[in-house]
Every structure is written in C-alpha cells, then in structure tokens.
Scaffold this active site. Structure first.
Site, PDB file in Angstrom:
ATOM      1  N   PRO A 144       0.874  -1.200   0.000  1.00 21.18           N
ATOM      2  CA  PRO A 144       0.000   0.000   0.000  1.00 21.18           C
ATOM      3  C   PRO A 144       0.904   1.241   0.000  1.00 21.18           C
ATOM      4  CG  PRO A 144      -0.392  -1.427   1.922  1.00 21.18           C
ATOM      5  CD  PRO A 144       0.876  -1.876   1.295  1.00 21.18           C
ATOM      6  N   ASP A 158       5.906   1.846   2.392  1.00 25.29           N
ATOM      7  CA  ASP A 158       4.909   0.795   2.621  1.00 25.29           C
ATOM      8  C   ASP A 158       4.110   1.157   3.863  1.00 25.29           C
ATOM      9  OD1 ASP A 158       3.495  -1.522   3.206  1.00 25.29           O
ATOM     10  OD2 ASP A 158       5.117  -2.842   2.502  1.00 25.29           O
ATOM     11  N   HIS A 159       2.866   1.554   3.648  1.00 22.07           N
ATOM     12  CA  HIS A 159       2.067   2.061   4.767  1.00 22.07           C
ATOM     13  C   HIS A 159       1.717   0.968   5.769  1.00 22.07           C
ATOM     14  CE1 HIS A 159      -0.085   4.911   6.991  1.00 22.07           C
ATOM     15  NE2 HIS A 159      -0.840   5.483   6.048  1.00 22.07           N
ATOM     16  N   ARG A 160       1.938  -0.309   5.371  1.00 19.89           N
ATOM     17  CA  ARG A 160       1.665  -1.369   6.339  1.00 19.89           C
ATOM     18  C   ARG A 160       2.587  -1.254   7.528  1.00 19.89           C
ATOM     19  NH1 ARG A 160       2.386  -6.696   2.904  1.00 19.89           N
ATOM     20  NH2 ARG A 160       4.198  -5.484   2.268  1.00 19.89           N
ATOM     21  N   ILE A 192       4.961   1.606   7.862  1.00 17.88           N
ATOM     22  CA  ILE A 192       5.378   2.972   8.179  1.00 17.88           C
ATOM     23  C   ILE A 192       4.181   3.915   8.176  1.00 17.88           C
ATOM     24  CG2 ILE A 192       6.755   4.918   7.319  1.00 17.88           C
ATOM     25  CD1 ILE A 192       8.515   2.561   6.036  1.00 17.88           C
TER      26      ILE A 192
END
Lengths: 579, 474
Positions: free
Chosen positions: A373, A549-551, A553
């Site tokens: 994401p 990577d929003h998972r 960060i």
C-alpha cells in the site's frame, strides 16, 4: 564428425513431424539420450540418439517433417556407438516386425519378452565412459546460457553425481545445477559472475572416472532461498498462468502429450524413455493418489523402506494445492487483466514479445504495486551549501575514479537516516506476521540502461565515505550499462534511491522495490526563491519524493524521516554528527 | 455421450476379462451387453484352458502320488483309466462353472448374446447371433476382450488329427502311445504332464537352452529334474524342421547340434508354441483402433484404444496373457469408463505354472534384475528345511524373496514346489503393499505349512532363519 540420421521408427513409418527438439548446438549428448520428439501417424515417440559427442549443427527445425534416414544433426568428437546403434536406435514398434513364426524359432512369446527388455537397457547405457570433465548440461528448452551466480566447488573439492555444484541464473529462474560426474575437482574453468553456455566445460576432474555426462539425471533444482524470493514468486506466477511451464521442463522429462491418449505402454517402453520403478505404496494408496491427481512417484514415503501411506499422499496433495493457491493468489497474478480489445481495428500495430529485463521488471513491479500500500511523501531540501561542498570535493572523487553526484551524497545521507529510523530498513513477513529489521544497510540505485531499469546494490553504505561511495556507484553504473552486472550485484538491497533529476521533473511517485519498504526519489534541483531571515533568497532546491509501505510505516514517521534527510542535505555537518 | 453418467456398454468376448468387465459394469449400473460365441461366458480359460487343464492335472497328480505311495509302504495296483468318464468329469467341471457364470450374468441383467460381432463404426456392432438373426446395436462404449488363440507354425501346418494344439489336447480323445510336445513353455509342460500320467511316452522339444524360457533358472531346475523322470526325453536347443504324416504316425525331423536321432515317429504331436492375440475383428478398420506390429491392440493405462469410444483388455492387448491380468484390466477399463481416475499399474502380476512341482513368481525376477543391471538381494529357503514339505515327501522345492538392498523392500517372490501356486498370493500382497523383509519375518505364519517358507526366507535375509543355519557374513 559424425552424423545422426533419423533411425527406422517401425513398420510402415517413414517420416514424422518434429514436435520438439531437445538439443541445441554445443549440447553434449550421450548415446541413448532422447534428442527429439516425433509425431508419427501412430504415436508420439521420443527418439534417442545413437551417437555421442557435442552437437555441432542441427539440420532440422521444429514443425518440420523429417524422413527416416535424414540427417538430424552432426556431432563433433563423436564417439558414435555405431555397433550398438543398430539396436539402440530403433524406437517404437520396430522390435516386433521380425517374422513371428518360423521353423527355427517356434518360441515367439518368450523371445519377444526378452527383446522388449533389451531396448530400454541399450538406451540407458552411456556410450562415453570415464568422463573427466563436467560440462553445463541442458537446462531447458530455449535456455542456452546463464549467469553463474554462485560456485559451490573449488579445486580439490570432492563431488559426487547429483551434488549441486553451482547456481545459475537464466532468464527464467535461478537453478542449482547438479554434477553428473563424480571425483575430485581439478581445475575450475569458470568464475562467478561469468556467463556460462550449455556444453561449456565447468570443471575437470583429477583422473576422475564417472559416467554419464550431460544427461541431467537430476533435474536442476530450483533455488528457493530468501534471497531469491522475488524470482521464485515470479516463477510461481508463470506457473500459475501455465504458459511457460512446459518450456521450463528439463529436457529429459517426457512432455505430456495429448492427455486423452498417453503413449501406449508398449511404445513407451521401447522408446527407452520412461522406466518407472514399482512404487512403494499399497494399491489403495496408489488409487488415492490417482484420485487426488497426484503423481505417486513424486510423493515421499514416510514409512519403512520409503513406503508411502495415505497421509503422505494427502500431505503431498495439500502442499501442491497450497503452492498452487499461493501462486494463484500471489501478488501479481490474482488480478486478472481484462481482455484487450483488437487494436488492429483502429490501425496498424506491431506485437513485440516482452523478454529479459523488461519482463522481470514488469512482473516484479506488478508484485510490488499489488503488495505494497503505497503513499508518497514530498519534501524539498535546500542544497545550496551542499552544492558548494560538492564542487569542492569533486576533484577528490574523480581521483578515486568516481563522480561526486547528488546520488552519491544521497547514499550517505540515506544510510545515516536509516540508522536513525530502522523501520525504513526493514521488510514485512506477513506469513509469519513479523517485521524483519536488517542490521546492514545496502542501498540499491536505479540505473537506466538500454536494456531497461537495473538496480545495482551498494553494500554496507554506512561504512563507506562519500568518496568511496561515489567511486563504487560510478563503477556499478558503468557495469550496468555495459551489461556486466552480475545477479549478486543486484541482490540484498534494503532501500533504494532513484534519481530522475538528470532528465527533469519536479516530483514523482516511485514504486517501493518490494520486499524493501521505502524508496527515495530525487528530481531535478532548481533555483527557487526561499524565504530566509526576512527576505527571499535564490537557493538551489532539491525535490524529494519518498514512497513507503504504509503497512509498516505511518505518515508521521515518513514525514520525519524525509525531513531528516532534507535537513541532512541542508546541513552536511549533521552527517558527521549524527550519521 | 460422455456426459451420460450411466453409459451403455458392449463387451466383445466372454472370457475372464470380458465377463469380469461386464459384471462390474452391471454392478455400477450400466446397461451391459456381453457377446460371445459360446453358450455361456467363460472363454478360453473355462472352456479350453485353465480350468479343464487343471482338472486333468489334478488327476495326473493323484495317479503320480499313487505310484509314489510305494515309498510310504502303500502299494496300489496300476490305475485303470476310463477315458470317457474322465472326459465327462472334466466337461462337468467346465459346465458347472460356465453355467454358474451364465446365472451370474442373468442375475445382473447382463444381456448375453451368443454370436459374433463386427464393427460398423466406433459405437455400432453388427451382431450375428448363433441362432441366425442379425442386428445392428449401438453403444456408448465398447470393450474388446477377444482374447487369444494358439499360435501355429505355418511351415509345420499339417491337416492331421494327429497334430493338436492345446484345445485338441484338452479334448482327450485318446491317450497316444507316444506324444511329442513342441514348445517347452507352460502349456506344453502342463499338458505333457497330464499325458505322461495317463501313460503316454512324452517327449518335449524346445528351441532354447532350457524349459520355461524367461523364468528364473533356479526355479526351473527342480521341475526339470522331475519331468526328466516322467518324460521320455527333453530335447533342448532343438527345433522341428519338418513333420510328415505316415501310416504309423507323424514323422518329425529335428534340427540342432545336440540331437541324437534326426527323425522320429510319434503317434501324436502337440504344438504349443505360444498364443496369438485375436485382433482381426471384422470392421475394426472402421474405427480408430490401432493394432501394433505383433497383433496387440494398443491401449493406454486406462485400457483405452486410440478410439476414445473403444477400450480393449486381456490377451488382445499384450503380455502376459493371463486370465487374472485380463480380469483386473477389465475392471480397470470399466472404472475408467465410469469416470473414475484409475490406471492399470500393478506392481506384481503373478505367474503360475501348474506342473508338478508348480512354479510361481511375481514382481521382479532375478533374470529381469540382471538384465536391468539392478542391485538386489536374494534370500532363498530350501524346502528340505520345511517340516511340511518333508511330510509331503516333496522336499525339492525352494522359496526365494528378492529384496531391494537399500530399503529391504520385497520386490519379487519366486517359488518352486508342490502347491506353490497357492503360496504366491502372499508374495503378491507383499510386493503390492511394499512390505519389507522385517514385515514378512515378523508376521506369524502357521506351522506346519509351506507358507512358513516365505517367513523363513525373510529370516534368511537377516541371517537368522530358524531352520536354516546360514549366518550373514560378518
């Protein structure tokens, strides 16, 4: 030079369609090794070679009609088993056209039983005894070379048949190549990073005597180390599509013919291709395997003497299913692409196959895009002072063989930032629900080459100074453009920098180089008015784009990380204090 | 057609392959037609093969034992042989069994047509009924189970009642004073044994160096020793080059390096040189079925021919030409037609030679292992060490197990000895179940029986057989 001509195939068969060639020039072959698949109007048969040596020239093409007696290929240093050829070469059918009844031979039934047993045996006996060298065997269809990623042997190493001796990267996969010879290695003739061709001598043996060169008895084993995750996923994706699986089959595995009618037993036996051992499984277990669509010969038995029980079959089937589903659900394949319209309706088109680097890039980025994401954080760094420093130190870098570029400096800046923000130097293991923090900092730099995008990795960036980094970066970029980059030089990255500033632009959203979690994009720096101490000043400003990577960060972390980088660019002194 | 869950099928040939297929198909709910020229199902096996020959071999054994009884202090006078009664008893056996099959077939509502069939196309048969009527019948699937017939040597073909094939020999029209058996395979030896017991002077001629070509030599040896005593002569490495009918019999000319008499006159000659597949079915060329060079119909592992609507099983598809192989194939073909994922892939097809002593084997043989240059370990148990064999006064037998040296798995079993045809079934089970030497050695076998020899062979493998002292070399 020896010629291999199409042998007699059986009664009333004088030609056939060449379905598949299993050899290519340079391949070394042994007597009895299947060299092609021919479709006659009776059946599809594998034709074994009656000669041994290195294939020089192939005189036929797939799809062509081939006649009995026609020259198929020529062989150099051919130790043609001519005496044996007479029996060995006859594939299907031929055996039994001897007159069934004659005065001198009333025992037809027993004779034929014996004869039948002879053919496969003859095919199995290698004609070349005492091989003293190991050549790169056939790896699969259309694969005639590969990059030597890793050598697992050196002079003096004892090798035995079937032992993996090297890791080779072809454009299909990374494979482990097992030795087909046994003995003590004398001379290794190849180096890591080198391109190796099929048939090329890899090493010689110390007076070693070993049978059967080439015939890849042990099919190359796919390497599934963590390092190669992405590639393995790529392979799985291919397999899920079911497109190139057949091509990837090693040459000694008979290709499944029409599923409706497998080759009759009698023919199959005579062709000497497939000798299946009676399998150590009770009849009901074999039946279960058939019902589950499992090849019982692939199942490993857990019982005494390797006996396979029901649970073994079920476990195997389950493993197959999970890997198949995993492949089907693998990022990059679970989204079916909608069918394309017929573009030719609107004008002329040209179709060009996607190959090599392009294909890998396409698959890899598709996986990355579908898995990660993405969010992109933008910032700007005032590099006016840095530019002055850069100009000052440029000659020093040049002395060391490098160019003091913004990218080289960015390497150092990022390495320092990654130390302060370790979650940017990590990977996510969703399967185990773990975060993998790496204790090393290896930064990849995207390089634009005429083959496409390549990402050489500079190792231990945190332990090198900017001059060293500049030199190494220059060197690697050149290697990439000269196609000399080895696969190992593109592995092990923990973070990536991509600089499009040389071309232009004010910002972009780079795609995270999965399984890394962040990537820094640099655009073209330009002079801008900056409000400093109560007035506008002309400053050189560098646009920064950080995709992450929003998972793993969060936005705030990303903003802090990028700010830290911007400030490091603005105040190079910080590097020496904090970095 | 293939969508039909309960296809209609026709089975051509009512032998052990054909009727097993027909019966299973009926049990699975298919509409079945079974076509055979005989009154009832049974085929060669029941009418002219396994069954009548075994009936006669039983008689031969009784006669032989009555002679042997002298050794045990029992003396019988020479037997009087009432040939018509013997014949009718044998025919009674055949009738009983084939009649039983007829009933089983009725009970399953299998439509049994006595007649001959020809193909009109892949799914249509033209059936000429024995009664005279003819009709065309269509089916979803057809199974060819037409079997085999005795092979003949064209150059030796002689239109004479004195020259018989196995069918003629089983008719037992007379007991000739002298009989020449051409071919030292199992059929020749079995029938030779019968005629020898009934009083004929039997000679066997075999072109190869030993009897029962293909079988392991150590299994053949005890049999050879015994038939040497009951046969007049055994001519090995010898062929028959000519036969001529004369007033007194058939003058036979032999060829070979070891022959003593070049010519000899025999009352009768039995030609048993193997069997040929019955693949010359009228109209087969109107289908896509392909016949191999040796006359066998070509099939895949599901017994399907090149014609998707047609399956073939039994002798007509290949060696070994054995009833039990045919039955298993028949059942496999029907299951395949029913849509089950099946394949004919046995690990062991047992072979039994019903001579005296019998010879039986299954799975890997030593001969085959040698040819394949394959590592094996063989454990032999001599029957002289078996209490049961000694009580039968038949200690010449031998049981051997063939093992994979690495996994200790039983790959094959070979036995020679009285009644060993019954013992081989355990061998088949061991091979099919992938039993190891330990499994066989640790399974308690009843004492005193011949079956113990299997267990003790496995013990021999470990050097710890109770009744044989043969320690493993250290």
């Amino acid at each position: 030079m020896t010629e291999f001509k199409l042998p007699e195939l059986g009664e009333n068969i004088d030609q056939g369609d060449l379905v598949r060639l299993m050899i290519s020039p340079g391949a070394s072959i042994t007597e009895g090794q299947p060299v092609m698949e021919l479709e006659t109007d009776k059946a599809v048969v594998e034709v074994p070679s009656s000669v041994a040596g290195t294939v020089k020239e192939i005189r036929v093409k797939e799809g062509e009609k081939v006649k009995v007696g026609q020259v198929i290929f020529t062989v150099e240093n051919g130790a043609g088993g001519k005496t044996k050829a007479a029996e060995a070469k006859a594939p299907a059918g031929k055996i039994s056209d001897t007159p069934a009844q004659s005065v001198a031979q009333p025992k037809t039934e027993s004779r034929s039983v014996e004869r039948r047993a002879v053919a496969p045996q003859a095919a199995a006996i290698p004609a070349t005894p005492g091989a003293t060298e190991f050549r790169l065997p056939e790896l699969g269809e259309n694969i005639d070379q590969g990059d030597l990623v890793r050598l697992m042997i050196s002079s003096g190493t004892k090798v035995s048949e079937g032992q993996p001796v090297m890791e080779l990267e072809t454009d299909k996969a990374v494979v482990e190549v097992p030795s087909s010879v046994s003995g003590v290695v004398k001379d290794v003739r190849v180096k890591e990073g080198q391109k190796v061709k099929v048939g090329q001598v890899i090493f010689t043996l110390e007076g070693g005597a070993a049978p059967q060169p080439e015939r890849a008895k042990h099919a190359p084993v796919e390497h599934a180390d963590g390092q190669h995750e992405a590639r393995v996923a790529f392979q799985a994706a291919i397999r899920a599509e079911g497109k190139t699986e057949e091509q990837a089959l090693p040459p000694d595995q008979p290709r499944p013919t029409a599923p409706m009618f497998a080759m009759p037993e009698q023919l199959g036996k005579v062709a000497g291709t497939e000798h299946r051992e009676p399998v150590a499984a009770a009849p009901h277990v074999r039946r279960l395997a058939r019902e589950l669509g499992v090849d019982i010969h692939d199942v490993k038995g857990s019982g005494a003497g390797g006996r396979i029980n029901e649970d073994d079959v079920k476990a195997h089937s389950k493993a197959l299913l999970t890997s198949a589903t995993a492949a089907a659900h693998a990022p990059g394949t679970y989204l079916e692409e909608p069918a394309l319209p017929d573009f030719a309706k609107w004008g002329k088109i040209e179709r060009v196959p996607i190959r090599g680097v392009r294909r890998k890039t396409a698959e890899h980025l598709r996986i990355a895009w579908n898995t990660v994401p993405h969010v992109t954080q933008q910032d700007k760094a005032d590099i006016t002072e840095l530019e002055q420093l850069r100009a000052r130190f440029a000659p020093k870098a040049e002395e060391a063989g490098g160019k003091m570029t913004v990218t080289a400096i960015a390497l150092k800046v990022c390495a320092s930032a990654l130390k302060v923000f370790p979650q940017f130097n990590a990977s996510i293991d969703m399967a185990k629900e773990e975060i993998i923090y790496k204790q090393y900092i290896n930064i990849g730099v995207a390089v634009d080459t005429d083959r496409g995008l390549l990402v050489p990795v500079i190792c231990e960036v945190d332990k090198k100074n900017i001059v060293e980094l500049a030199a190494e970066l220059t060197q690697l970029s050149k290697k990439a453009r000269d196609k000399k980059l080895t696969p190992t030089e593109m592995e092990g990255g923990t973070f990536t920098i991509t600089n499009l500033g040389g071309i232009g632009g004010t910002g972009f959203s780079p795609i995270v180089n999965h399984p890394e979690v962040a990537i820094l994009g640099l655009s073209r720096s330009s002079m801008e008015p900056v409000w400093l101490s109560g007035k506008f000043e002309a400053r050189r400003v560098l646009p920064l784009s950080l995709s992450y990577d929003h998972r793993l960060i969060d936005g705030a972390d990303a903003a802090r990380f990028l700010r830290w980088i911007a400030e490091a660019f603005e105040q190079p002194f910080l590097l020496s204090v904090q970095g | 057609m293939s969508d039909n869950p309960k296809p209609s099928i026709a089975v051509l040939g009512g032998g052990p392959g054909g009727y097993a297929a027909a019966f299973l198909a009926a049990d699975l709910g298919m509409k079945v037609t079974l076509i055979d020229p005989e009154v009832n199902p049974g085929g060669v096996c029941l009418y002219r093969g396994c069954i009548p020959s075994k009936a006669l071999l039983h008689v031969a054994k009784v006669i032989d034992e009555s002679h042997q009884a002298k050794n045990w202090g029992i003396e019988y006078s020479d037997p009087k042989i009432d040939l018509p009664r013997l014949r009718s008893w044998k025919e009674g056996v055949v009738k009983k069994l084939t009649g039983g099959l007829g009933q089983l077939s009725k009970a399953r509502s299998v439509q049994y047509i006595q007649g001959q069939a020809a193909f009109e196309n892949s799914t249509t048969l033209r059936v000429a009924k024995t009664g005279g009527a003819e009709e065309s019948l269509s089916f979803d699937r057809i199974i060819i189970a037409t079997g085999s017939r005795p092979a003949i040597i064209p150059s030796l073909k002689l239109n004479s009642a004195r020259v018989m094939d196995s069918t003629g020999a089983l008719d037992l029209s007379e007991v000739p004073r002298s009989l020449l058996v051409v071919g030292g395979g199992y059929i020749g030896l079995e029938l030779g044994t019968v005629y020898a017991a009934l009083g004929s002077k039997v000679s066997v001629v075999e072109m190869l160096a030993g009897l029962l070509p293909g079988a392991d030599r150590d299994l053949v040896l005890p049999l050879h020793k015994r038939v040497e005593k009951i046969f007049d002569s055994i001519l090995l490495n010898t062929t028959v080059s000519a036969m001529k009918e004369e007033a007194s019999g058939i003058r036979v000319t032999f060829e070979g390096q070891e022959i003593k008499e070049r010519e000899k006159v025999f009352d009768k000659v039995l030609v048993s040189v193997g069997r040929k597949p019955n693949s010359e079915i009228p109209g087969l060329d109107k289908t896509q079925v392909q016949v191999g060079p040796r006359g066998f119909i070509q099939v895949n592992k599901q017994l399907q021919t090149h014609d998707p609507a047609i399956y073939a099983i039994g002798d007509v598809v290949g060696e070994p030409m054995l009833a039990h192989k045919a039955s298993h194939e028949g059942r496999t073909a029907v299951e395949a037609i029913a849509g089950h994922k099946v394949a004919f892939e046995p690990n062991a097809i047992p072979a039994v030679v019903f001579t005296d002593p019998e010879i039986a084997w299954c799975g890997l043989t030593e001969t085959q292992a040698q040819k394949e240059n394959r590592q094996i370990k063989v454990a032999r148990f001599p029957w002289a060490a078996s209490g049961r064999a000694v009580t039968l006064d038949r200690p010449e037998g031998m049981t051997k197990l063939i093992f994979d040296p690495e996994t200790e798995r039983v790959l094959g079993v070979g036995i020679v000895g009285v009644g060993c045809g019954e013992l081989i079934a355990e061998g088949v089970l061991a091979v099919e179940m992938a039993a190891t030497a330990t499994d066989v050695a640790l399974s308690i076998h009843p004492h005193p029986t011949l079956s113990e020899t299997l267990m003790e062979s496995a013990e021999v493998f470990f050097g710890t057989s109770t009744h044989v002292y043969r320690p493993k070399p250290r």
